[in-house]
Structure formats: C-alpha cells, structure tokens
Write a protein that holds these residues in place. Structure first.
Motif, PDB file in Angstrom:
ATOM      1  N   ALA A   1       0.856  -1.190   0.000  1.00  9.34           N
ATOM      2  CA  ALA A   1       0.000   0.000   0.000  1.00  9.34           C
ATOM      3  C   ALA A   1       0.894   1.242   0.000  1.00  9.34           C
ATOM      4  CB  ALA A   1      -0.899  -0.013   1.228  1.00  9.34           C
ATOM      5  N   PRO A   2       0.381   2.377  -0.434  1.00 16.51           N
ATOM      6  CA  PRO A   2       1.196   3.605  -0.409  1.00 16.51           C
ATOM      7  C   PRO A   2       1.725   3.900   0.985  1.00 16.51           C
ATOM      8  CG  PRO A   2      -0.791   3.953  -1.706  1.00 16.51           C
ATOM      9  CD  PRO A   2      -0.936   2.619  -1.050  1.00 16.51           C
ATOM     10  N   VAL A   3       2.889   4.529   1.032  1.00 12.11           N
ATOM     11  CA  VAL A   3       3.530   4.846   2.305  1.00 12.11           C
ATOM     12  C   VAL A   3       2.653   5.824   3.088  1.00 12.11           C
ATOM     13  CG1 VAL A   3       5.531   5.943   3.367  1.00 12.11           C
ATOM     14  CG2 VAL A   3       5.836   4.452   1.391  1.00 12.11           C
ATOM     15  N   ASP A   4       2.417   5.469   4.351  1.00  8.74           N
ATOM     16  CA  ASP A   4       1.669   6.378   5.211  1.00  8.74           C
ATOM     17  C   ASP A   4       2.349   6.587   6.559  1.00  8.74           C
ATOM     18  OD1 ASP A   4       1.328   3.922   6.287  1.00  8.74           O
ATOM     19  OD2 ASP A   4      -0.873   3.970   6.364  1.00  8.74           O
ATOM     20  N   ALA A   5       3.462   5.891   6.778  1.00 10.47           N
ATOM     21  CA  ALA A   5       4.146   5.966   8.073  1.00 10.47           C
ATOM     22  C   ALA A   5       5.367   6.872   8.034  1.00 10.47           C
ATOM     23  CB  ALA A   5       4.546   4.566   8.529  1.00 10.47           C
ATOM     24  N   PHE A   6       5.544   7.626   6.964  1.00  9.29           N
ATOM     25  CA  PHE A   6       6.702   8.504   6.858  1.00  9.29           C
ATOM     26  C   PHE A   6       6.216   9.952   6.888  1.00  9.29           C
ATOM     27  CE2 PHE A   6      10.135  10.733   4.607  1.00  9.29           C
ATOM     28  CZ  PHE A   6      11.223  10.300   5.354  1.00  9.29           C
ATOM     29  N   ASN A   7       6.897  10.756   7.641  1.00 11.11           N
ATOM     30  CA  ASN A   7       6.431  12.114   7.892  1.00 11.11           C
ATOM     31  C   ASN A   7       6.916  13.087   6.818  1.00 11.11           C
ATOM     32  OD1 ASN A   7       5.167  14.241   9.169  1.00 11.11           O
ATOM     33  ND2 ASN A   7       6.874  14.630  10.595  1.00 11.11           N
ATOM     34  N   ASP A   8       6.436  12.881   5.592  1.00  8.78           N
ATOM     35  CA  ASP A   8       6.712  13.824   4.511  1.00  8.78           C
ATOM     36  C   ASP A   8       5.589  13.680   3.486  1.00  8.78           C
ATOM     37  OD1 ASP A   8       9.087  15.585   3.217  1.00  8.78           O
ATOM     38  OD2 ASP A   8       8.059  14.431   1.652  1.00  8.78           O
ATOM     39  N   GLU A   9       4.844  14.762   3.263  1.00 13.39           N
ATOM     40  CA  GLU A   9       3.670  14.703   2.399  1.00 13.39           C
ATOM     41  C   GLU A   9       4.041  14.448   0.940  1.00 13.39           C
ATOM     42  OE1 GLU A   9       0.569  14.578   3.327  1.00 13.39           O
ATOM     43  OE2 GLU A   9       1.255  14.651   5.406  1.00 13.39           O
ATOM     44  N   ILE A  10       5.179  14.969   0.496  1.00 12.98           N
ATOM     45  CA  ILE A  10       5.577  14.765  -0.901  1.00 12.98           C
ATOM     46  C   ILE A  10       5.881  13.289  -1.147  1.00 12.98           C
ATOM     47  CG2 ILE A  10       7.266  15.368  -2.663  1.00 12.98           C
ATOM     48  CD1 ILE A  10       7.582  18.076  -1.359  1.00 12.98           C
ATOM     49  N   ILE A  11       6.562  12.655  -0.207  1.00  9.84           N
ATOM     50  CA  ILE A  11       6.862  11.230  -0.339  1.00  9.84           C
ATOM     51  C   ILE A  11       5.571  10.420  -0.346  1.00  9.84           C
ATOM     52  CG2 ILE A  11       7.847   9.238   0.864  1.00  9.84           C
ATOM     53  CD1 ILE A  11       9.913  10.798  -0.651  1.00  9.84           C
ATOM     54  N   LYS A  12       4.617  10.762   0.499  1.00  8.55           N
ATOM     55  CA  LYS A  12       3.341  10.048   0.549  1.00  8.55           C
ATOM     56  C   LYS A  12       2.603  10.160  -0.784  1.00  8.55           C
ATOM     57  CE  LYS A  12       2.560  10.494   5.527  1.00  8.55           C
ATOM     58  NZ  LYS A  12       1.662  11.047   6.581  1.00  8.55           N
ATOM     59  N   MET A  13       2.575  11.362  -1.358  1.00  7.02           N
ATOM     60  CA  MET A  13       1.894  11.563  -2.641  1.00  7.02           C
ATOM     61  C   MET A  13       2.600  10.795  -3.763  1.00  7.02           C
ATOM     62  SD  MET A  13       1.017  15.642  -2.371  1.00  7.02           S
ATOM     63  CE  MET A  13       0.544  15.692  -4.083  1.00  7.02           C
ATOM     64  N   ALA A  14       3.929  10.836  -3.777  1.00  9.81           N
ATOM     65  CA  ALA A  14       4.686  10.132  -4.811  1.00  9.81           C
ATOM     66  C   ALA A  14       4.475   8.629  -4.701  1.00  9.81           C
ATOM     67  CB  ALA A  14       6.173  10.478  -4.695  1.00  9.81           C
ATOM     68  N   SER A  15       4.473   8.111  -3.476  1.00 12.29           N
ATOM     69  CA  SER A  15       4.264   6.685  -3.280  1.00 12.29           C
ATOM     70  C   SER A  15       2.880   6.262  -3.749  1.00 12.29           C
ATOM     71  CB  SER A  15       4.446   6.334  -1.799  1.00 12.29           C
ATOM     72  OG  SER A  15       4.124   4.976  -1.564  1.00 12.29           O
ATOM     73  N   SER A  16       1.868   7.041  -3.436  1.00 14.83           N
ATOM     74  CA  SER A  16       0.504   6.717  -3.868  1.00 14.83           C
ATOM     75  C   SER A  16       0.398   6.679  -5.384  1.00 14.83           C
ATOM     76  CB  SER A  16      -0.473   7.737  -3.283  1.00 14.83           C
ATOM     77  OG  SER A  16      -1.788   7.486  -3.728  1.00 14.83           O
ATOM     78  N   GLN A  17       1.011   7.642  -6.052  1.00 18.49           N
ATOM     79  CA  GLN A  17       0.942   7.699  -7.511  1.00 18.49           C
ATOM     80  C   GLN A  17       1.701   6.535  -8.156  1.00 18.49           C
ATOM     81  OE1 GLN A  17       2.397  11.352  -9.151  1.00 18.49           O
ATOM     82  NE2 GLN A  17       1.987  10.752 -11.276  1.00 18.49           N
ATOM     83  N   LEU A  18       2.879   6.217  -7.666  1.00 17.28           N
ATOM     84  CA  LEU A  18       3.683   5.152  -8.269  1.00 17.28           C
ATOM     85  C   LEU A  18       3.064   3.780  -8.041  1.00 17.28           C
ATOM     86  CD1 LEU A  18       7.314   6.380  -7.447  1.00 17.28           C
ATOM     87  CD2 LEU A  18       6.021   6.641  -9.568  1.00 17.28           C
ATOM     88  N   VAL A  19       2.516   3.537  -6.853  1.00 13.34           N
ATOM     89  CA  VAL A  19       1.865   2.247  -6.585  1.00 13.34           C
ATOM     90  C   VAL A  19       0.649   2.079  -7.485  1.00 13.34           C
ATOM     91  CG1 VAL A  19       0.577   0.937  -4.864  1.00 13.34           C
ATOM     92  CG2 VAL A  19       2.725   2.033  -4.225  1.00 13.34           C
ATOM     93  N   THR A  20      -0.120   3.146  -7.670  1.00 16.83           N
ATOM     94  CA  THR A  20      -1.289   3.087  -8.553  1.00 16.83           C
ATOM     95  C   THR A  20      -0.872   2.846  -9.996  1.00 16.83           C
ATOM     96  OG1 THR A  20      -2.501   4.593  -7.076  1.00 16.83           O
ATOM     97  CG2 THR A  20      -3.343   4.322  -9.325  1.00 16.83           C
TER      98      THR A  20
END
Length: 448
Positions: free
Chosen positions: A365-384
């Motif tokens: 699943a996209p990263v949600d345990a890391f404290n950086d919003e840009i990383i969370k958004m990038a992870s969500s987009q790449l996993v999708t």
C-alpha cells in the motif's frame, strides 16, 4: 511464387511436395533458362558449349547464381498456416509471439470471505519494517574541509589553496529523501515454433489435452531478479515435412548455383596461369585434376554435389512443430527524490543513506508511516501506476523503501568572497555548484 513454378522446382504436380527428384529438377535446363539442344538455324550454337570468352562466361554464371538466390529467397521462411494443429486453448496462437494475460481471479464466495477475514485478523502485515529516522549527523568543520580537499585533489586544474585557507561561516543540514518502489512481474507469451526432427517419440495432442499457459507450474529461481525461461507446452508436438527444402533434405548450393563447380580463382578459367615468356604459358596446376575440366574447380561448399544440407531440418527432411511458452520475470523500478538544495538527483541516488521505511509483500500500500507529504503523494501515484500499467503481467511481489540521505550545505569565505559547497551521503562526497570554486583552473596548463 505461383503453383506452376513450385511444381517445376519440386518435380511434381498435384501434390505439395511432388514425387520427382528435387535436385535433378533444380539442375535441369528449365530452371536455368537454357535449352537442352542449343541450335541456331540448324547449327550448333558455340555459346552453349563453353566457348564463351571469360567475361561472357562470368556474366552468365553470375546471372545463374542471382536467379538461384532469387528463387531460394522466395521460399517460405516459416511453415505454412496449414502446418498448425488445432490445440484446445491455443486456437489463436501462430508463429508470431502472442502475449497471454493472466487469468482474472474469481471473487471469493461468502464462506471464503469469512475465512479470509479471520486469517487477516490473525496475520500481521507481511515483512513490514518501519525504522526510526536517524538523528542529525554531526558533520564537523574539519570533516567538511577534508572532504573538499579530497574532492579537489581528484580534479584536474583545481587548486587546493582555497580549501586550506577558507573560513567556514555556516553549515546547514538539509536531508534529501529517496523513495523507491520495485515490482516483480511475470509475463507469459506463446507461439508455434519448429526444430529438426531426427526420429524419436513426439509428445503429440493424442497423449492428452495441453495445459493452458498459466496452468504450467514454473517459478523464478530467485525473487526480484530478471530471468527468461522457455519451455515446451506438453502434448502439442507434431511432425511435418520440412517446408524449406520441401521434404528433400537438401538445398541448391548458392556458391556454384547447383553445378558442383566454380571458376578457378587462380587462372580465372583460362587454364593457363600467366605468360611464361620464352618457356611458354604455364598450365594451371590448381584445376588440372578437376573432374569438371580445366579452368574449373570443385565447389568446396557442397563438395561438388550441387546441393547442401538444409539448415532448417539439418538434412532430416522433417521438422517437429510445437507450441513454445516464453516466461519473463523482471523487476520494474520507479522512484522519486525529494531534494531541496537543487542538487542533481543522480548524486542522491548513488550514495548511502539511512533506511527510514521499508515494506515487502505480495502487494504494498502507499507509504503512510513517513512524515513527509511529498513522499506520501509520490508513493501513492507510483503504486497506482504499477497496478494499472502491467495488466498483461502478473505481479508476484512488491517492495518499497524510503532512504534519508544526509546533505549539508557548507558556506565559507575566501579573499572576501562568499562561496558554498555541499557534503552529501555517509561517504562525505562533495558537490561544487558550477563556477563556485575560485581555483578551478591553473593558467598556462596544457592538457595533451
């Protein structure tokens, strides 16, 4: 090529292969365009009996060779469509490779859903690891100066005076984040293929139904490693006459155009080597023992036979057609780098850092345990994107991680001018912005 021409070349009419001698047919006069009785107005034509001069004979030989090559090139390179057997589940497969998407999983029944929910409650997330980010590294001014001295010593025409005499005024720690997603996928492709058949048992459809591409049990030798494997689909073999040589096992020799001889390379068909002066002309001893006559040499490629073994069936006259399954395992990688100091991303990618987040499972699943919003958004987009872009592949496993790469901006003064450079990675590598180092050239040097 029309059927009439095939009949002439294969020595028979009314069948695909015919009953005649293929070699003798290829060597007959009708193929080479010459008449069996060379007469002109009732007289023998001297041109048809080897009395041509050297240039005309060479021209004629080249024309015959080009005609043979043209005819051979027109022969099919792949077996005809009627060679394909009807195999259940492979009706659309041809000699061209076809990608086979993985089967769509059936939705679980109510009982299976209940059991699945119980299992999920009991099981923990697969190999999920979250690490505490490292504290701010303590890069000292001495370490920063040593890093710069090491960097300039490896640069041509860079002076070390600045690194030794500079006064460091400030050091700012601004880490970079490197997110990487790896998806291990499997792709299966099928196609008919063929190989020489030299006897032996054939696994034909009569032995049972052929398994479907995704029903064949094949596993990668190692996870997250690129690999290609080719296997034969069981119960799909069939023996056919070779389509290339039309079941004869031989092909016309291109070097001699089926004649069995070539012009002597030493005397060029003139029988004599050169003008020997007062001793007379010396007879060519290279071709004097040729069974085809002086001025000619036995063709070395076909051993004076006029034909060579068919490369497709290797002289066996038959080929074995079967369905081939090609399985490709590969790692698809996507990444995103968050860097706030305008450094080249390649620098961040190639150095070590602290792994702050890591997860490995069948699907992540996209990263949600890391404290950086840009990383969370990038992870969500790449996993999708990975889930949507590889529909004709099967995703076997995924893993992703976030690394924190230390980057320190070092500001200094030299001769009253303010400059800066960057120390990054645990290797303490240095990045100098363009034209930022005062002693970046020594005058009068000449690079050879």
């Amino acid at each position: 090529m029309g059927n009439d021409k095939w009949d002439v070349m294969t020595g028979g009419v009314g069948g695909v292969y015919g009953n005649g001698d293929f070699l003798s047919t290829l060597n007959n006069d009708s193929l080479f365009g010459t008449k069996s009785k060379a007469k002109t107005n009732g007289k023998l034509d001297p041109l048809a009996f080897g009395t041509l001069d050297g240039e005309d004979e060479e021209k004629k030989s080249e024309e015959e060779k080009e005609e043979i090559e043209s005819d051979v090139d027109d022969w099919p390179t792949a077996p005809p469509v009627d060679y394909l057997e009807r195999v259940q589940g492979y009706e659309m497969v041809s000699f061209d490779t076809v990608s086979v998407p993985p089967p769509v999983p059936l939705p679980p029944s109510d009982d299976e859903e209940g059991e699945g929910e119980k299992k999920e409650k009991k099981e923990e997330p697969v190999n999920k690891v979250v690490l505490t980010p490292e504290s701010i590294p303590s890069l000292t001014q001495v370490q920063a100066r040593e890093a710069l001295l090491t960097h300039v010593s490896n640069k041509c025409c860079y002076g070390s005076g600045t690194a030794k005499q500079m006064g460091i005024t400030n050091m700012d720690y601004v880490p970079a984040f490197h997110y990487e997603l790896q998806t291990f996928i499997e792709k299966r492709e099928t196609s008919w293929t063929y190989a020489p058949h030299k006897g032996g048992d054939v696994d034909s459809p009569a032995r049972g139904p052929a398994p479907l591409p995704w029903d064949i049990e094949e596993n990668p030798s190692q996870m997250f490693k690129d690999e290609v494997r080719v296997v034969t689909v069981p119960h799909t073999g069939v023996v056919k006459a070779c389509h290339k040589c039309r079941g004869t096992g031989g092909m016309v020799c291109r070097d001699c155009s089926g004649k069995g001889w070539v012009r002597c390379l030493h005397c060029h068909g003139d029988v004599y080597l050169s003008d020997g002066g007062s001793l007379g002309r010396e007879r060519c001893y290279y071709c004097q023992h040729s069974k085809h006559g002086h001025g000619q040499q036995d063709c070395s490629k076909c051993q004076a036979k006029g034909k060579v073994s068919c490369a497709t069936c290797e002289g066996s006259c038959h080929i074995r057609c079967y369905i081939q399954l090609s399985i490709t395992w590969r790692v698809v990688t996507a990444e995103h780098i968050v860097e706030k100091l305008n450094m080249p991303e390649d620098l961040i990618r190639d150095v070590s850092g602290q792994v702050a987040f890591e997860e490995d499972g069948e699907r992540v699943a996209p990263v949600d345990a890391f404290n950086d919003e840009i990383i969370k958004m990038a992870s969500s987009q790449l996993v999708t994107n990975h889930a949507a872009n590889y529909l004709d592949n099967r995703i076997l496993r995924q893993r992703h991680q976030v690394r924190i790469v230390p980057v320190t901006k070092v500001m200094y003064e030299w001769k009253g001018r303010g400059k800066d450079f960057y120390v990054y990675g645990y290797e303490n590598k240095v990045h100098l912005p363009r034209s930022s180092y005062p002693q970046s050239c020594c005058w009068g040097c000449a690079i050879m």
